[in-house]
Design a protein around this motif. Sequence first.
Motif, PDB file in Angstrom:
ATOM      1  N   SER A  37       0.788  -0.999   0.009  1.00 48.20           N
ATOM      2  CA  SER A  37       0.021  -0.071   0.035  1.00 48.20           C
ATOM      3  C   SER A  37       0.955   1.279   0.081  1.00 48.20           C
ATOM      4  CB  SER A  37      -0.913   0.136   1.261  1.00 48.20           C
ATOM      5  OG  SER A  37      -0.246   0.315   2.282  1.00 48.20           O
ATOM      6  N   LEU A  38       0.021   2.218  -0.443  1.00 49.06           N
ATOM      7  CA  LEU A  38       0.947   3.687  -0.354  1.00 49.06           C
ATOM      8  C   LEU A  38      -0.083   4.493   0.657  1.00 49.06           C
ATOM      9  CD1 LEU A  38       2.977   5.894  -1.196  1.00 49.06           C
ATOM     10  CD2 LEU A  38       1.509   6.005  -3.350  1.00 49.06           C
ATOM     11  N   ASN A  39       0.390   5.071   1.575  1.00 49.09           N
ATOM     12  CA  ASN A  39      -0.573   5.958   2.279  1.00 49.09           C
ATOM     13  C   ASN A  39       0.039   7.206   2.493  1.00 49.09           C
ATOM     14  OD1 ASN A  39      -1.876   3.644   4.257  1.00 49.09           O
ATOM     15  ND2 ASN A  39      -0.138   3.061   3.419  1.00 49.09           N
ATOM     16  N   GLY A  40      -0.699   8.265   2.110  1.00 50.92           N
ATOM     17  CA  GLY A  40      -0.427   9.622   1.991  1.00 50.92           C
ATOM     18  C   GLY A  40      -0.955  10.615   2.802  1.00 50.92           C
ATOM     19  N   VAL A  41      -0.299  11.648   3.539  1.00 52.96           N
ATOM     20  CA  VAL A  41      -0.847  12.628   4.059  1.00 52.96           C
ATOM     21  C   VAL A  41      -0.231  14.046   3.805  1.00 52.96           C
ATOM     22  CG1 VAL A  41      -1.111  13.952   6.764  1.00 52.96           C
ATOM     23  CG2 VAL A  41      -0.920  11.475   6.325  1.00 52.96           C
ATOM     24  N   ALA A  61      -4.836   9.958   1.845  1.00 53.09           N
ATOM     25  CA  ALA A  61      -5.436   9.014   0.794  1.00 53.09           C
ATOM     26  C   ALA A  61      -4.491   7.929   1.182  1.00 53.09           C
ATOM     27  CB  ALA A  61      -5.348   9.674  -0.327  1.00 53.09           C
ATOM     28  N   ASP A  62      -5.187   6.824   0.852  1.00 57.01           N
ATOM     29  CA  ASP A  62      -4.174   5.380   0.567  1.00 57.01           C
ATOM     30  C   ASP A  62      -4.696   4.598  -0.301  1.00 57.01           C
ATOM     31  OD1 ASP A  62      -5.762   5.618   3.144  1.00 57.01           O
ATOM     32  OD2 ASP A  62      -5.984   3.559   2.845  1.00 57.01           O
ATOM     33  N   VAL A  63      -4.037   3.860  -1.079  1.00 59.86           N
ATOM     34  CA  VAL A  63      -4.506   2.601  -1.872  1.00 59.86           C
ATOM     35  C   VAL A  63      -3.848   1.370  -1.434  1.00 59.86           C
ATOM     36  CG1 VAL A  63      -2.311   3.319  -3.584  1.00 59.86           C
ATOM     37  CG2 VAL A  63      -4.315   2.222  -4.310  1.00 59.86           C
ATOM     38  N   HIS A  64      -4.375   0.408  -1.689  1.00 55.34           N
ATOM     39  CA  HIS A  64      -4.072  -1.036  -1.112  1.00 55.34           C
ATOM     40  C   HIS A  64      -4.540  -1.989  -2.060  1.00 55.34           C
ATOM     41  CE1 HIS A  64      -3.703   0.225   3.307  1.00 55.34           C
ATOM     42  NE2 HIS A  64      -4.627   1.317   2.764  1.00 55.34           N
ATOM     43  N   LEU A  65      -3.470  -2.999  -2.245  1.00 56.49           N
ATOM     44  CA  LEU A  65      -3.483  -4.228  -2.987  1.00 56.49           C
ATOM     45  C   LEU A  65      -3.333  -5.408  -2.202  1.00 56.49           C
ATOM     46  CD1 LEU A  65      -3.781  -6.150  -5.469  1.00 56.49           C
ATOM     47  CD2 LEU A  65      -1.544  -5.337  -5.989  1.00 56.49           C
ATOM     48  N   ARG A  66      -4.003  -6.320  -1.979  1.00 55.07           N
ATOM     49  CA  ARG A  66      -3.727  -7.654  -1.290  1.00 55.07           C
ATOM     50  C   ARG A  66      -4.102  -8.795  -2.132  1.00 55.07           C
ATOM     51  NH1 ARG A  66      -6.180  -8.650   4.768  1.00 55.07           N
ATOM     52  NH2 ARG A  66      -8.014  -9.924   3.842  1.00 55.07           N
ATOM     53  N   ALA A  67      -3.023  -9.711  -2.187  1.00 51.24           N
ATOM     54  CA  ALA A  67      -3.069 -10.798  -3.156  1.00 51.24           C
ATOM     55  C   ALA A  67      -2.605 -12.008  -2.388  1.00 51.24           C
ATOM     56  CB  ALA A  67      -2.373 -10.580  -4.492  1.00 51.24           C
ATOM     57  N   ASN A  68      -3.336 -13.013  -2.937  1.00 46.41           N
ATOM     58  CA  ASN A  68      -3.068 -14.343  -2.518  1.00 46.41           C
ATOM     59  C   ASN A  68      -1.814 -15.319  -3.119  1.00 46.41           C
ATOM     60  OD1 ASN A  68      -5.303 -14.397  -0.758  1.00 46.41           O
ATOM     61  ND2 ASN A  68      -6.473 -14.992  -2.479  1.00 46.41           N
ATOM     62  N   ASP A  69      -0.954 -15.951  -2.544  1.00 49.13           N
ATOM     63  CA  ASP A  69       0.180 -16.653  -3.029  1.00 49.13           C
ATOM     64  C   ASP A  69       0.913 -15.872  -3.828  1.00 49.13           C
ATOM     65  OD1 ASP A  69      -0.610 -19.127  -1.736  1.00 49.13           O
ATOM     66  OD2 ASP A  69      -2.328 -19.432  -3.329  1.00 49.13           O
ATOM     67  N   PHE A  70       1.532 -14.723  -3.235  1.00 45.13           N
ATOM     68  CA  PHE A  70       2.366 -13.935  -3.883  1.00 45.13           C
ATOM     69  C   PHE A  70       2.005 -13.287  -5.093  1.00 45.13           C
ATOM     70  CE2 PHE A  70       4.853 -16.733  -1.241  1.00 45.13           C
ATOM     71  CZ  PHE A  70       5.497 -15.629  -0.237  1.00 45.13           C
TER      72      PHE A  70
END
Length: 247
Positions: A36-40, A51-60
């Motif tokens: 993720s990238l988290n900005g202030v 603002a923040d953007v996230h990506l979560r994925a399985n098995d790399f």
Amino acid sequence: MKSNLFKLLFIVFPFVLLAQTVKEKDVNHQLQTWVSLNGVTKFSAHWAIVADVHLRANDFFQDNNFFLLRGGISYIPNATFSFTGGYAHLWLAPKNTEWNTFADENRVYQQVQMNSKSGKVNIVNRIRNEQRWQEIIINDQGSGKNKFSNRVRYLISTTIPIFKKKTAPLLVVSDELLIQFGKDIVYNTFDQNRFFVGIKQAINPKLSFDFGYMNVYQQKSNGYQYDMDHTLRLFFYLNSSVAHTKL
């Protein structure tokens, strides 16, 4: 300092262990990667855009888990407290491997955060309240219906210097407990627990990251199934400001 740290860990860890043992019946272990990238961005002495953007994925990154975009406005009266409110949208990948339709989730959230220090240890306490509208998917199609819940999240995070050199990595230990309420929440008031241990490293005065292991233990809606996610986590943090004029 050490005694205060030991007291803190003594208080937090029993809740982690309790969350990971109560009603444990059918546990699915899986590997995940979360970036993720988290900005202030401060635009005045006491106000900021977050603002923040996230990506979560399985098995790399072999299979998607979710994508999340979140934004808000933060009021920062002093160096200790901040108050934030905003909106987030999540796209949740289907659990059924034969399906392709992502479920939309809309969130409105309110948050208060307190920053403190015990000796050289930085401590963050954060309470976040979320109103969530989760799309119900039936037979790989959107049903036009949503499941509503109110979720309360409590995070405690400690950043601990372990080297004398100021530019060296810091140790980060944190835990976040999430509980939820609503007429559709019957068997899983306990939603999940997130325990993290890793390092924090500054790249420059504005940009830093933390990297390490996160254990996500989540109860399913039927009450007897759980996900135990062994997660490799990499979060970037960007703090900036725009020029402003005092009125």
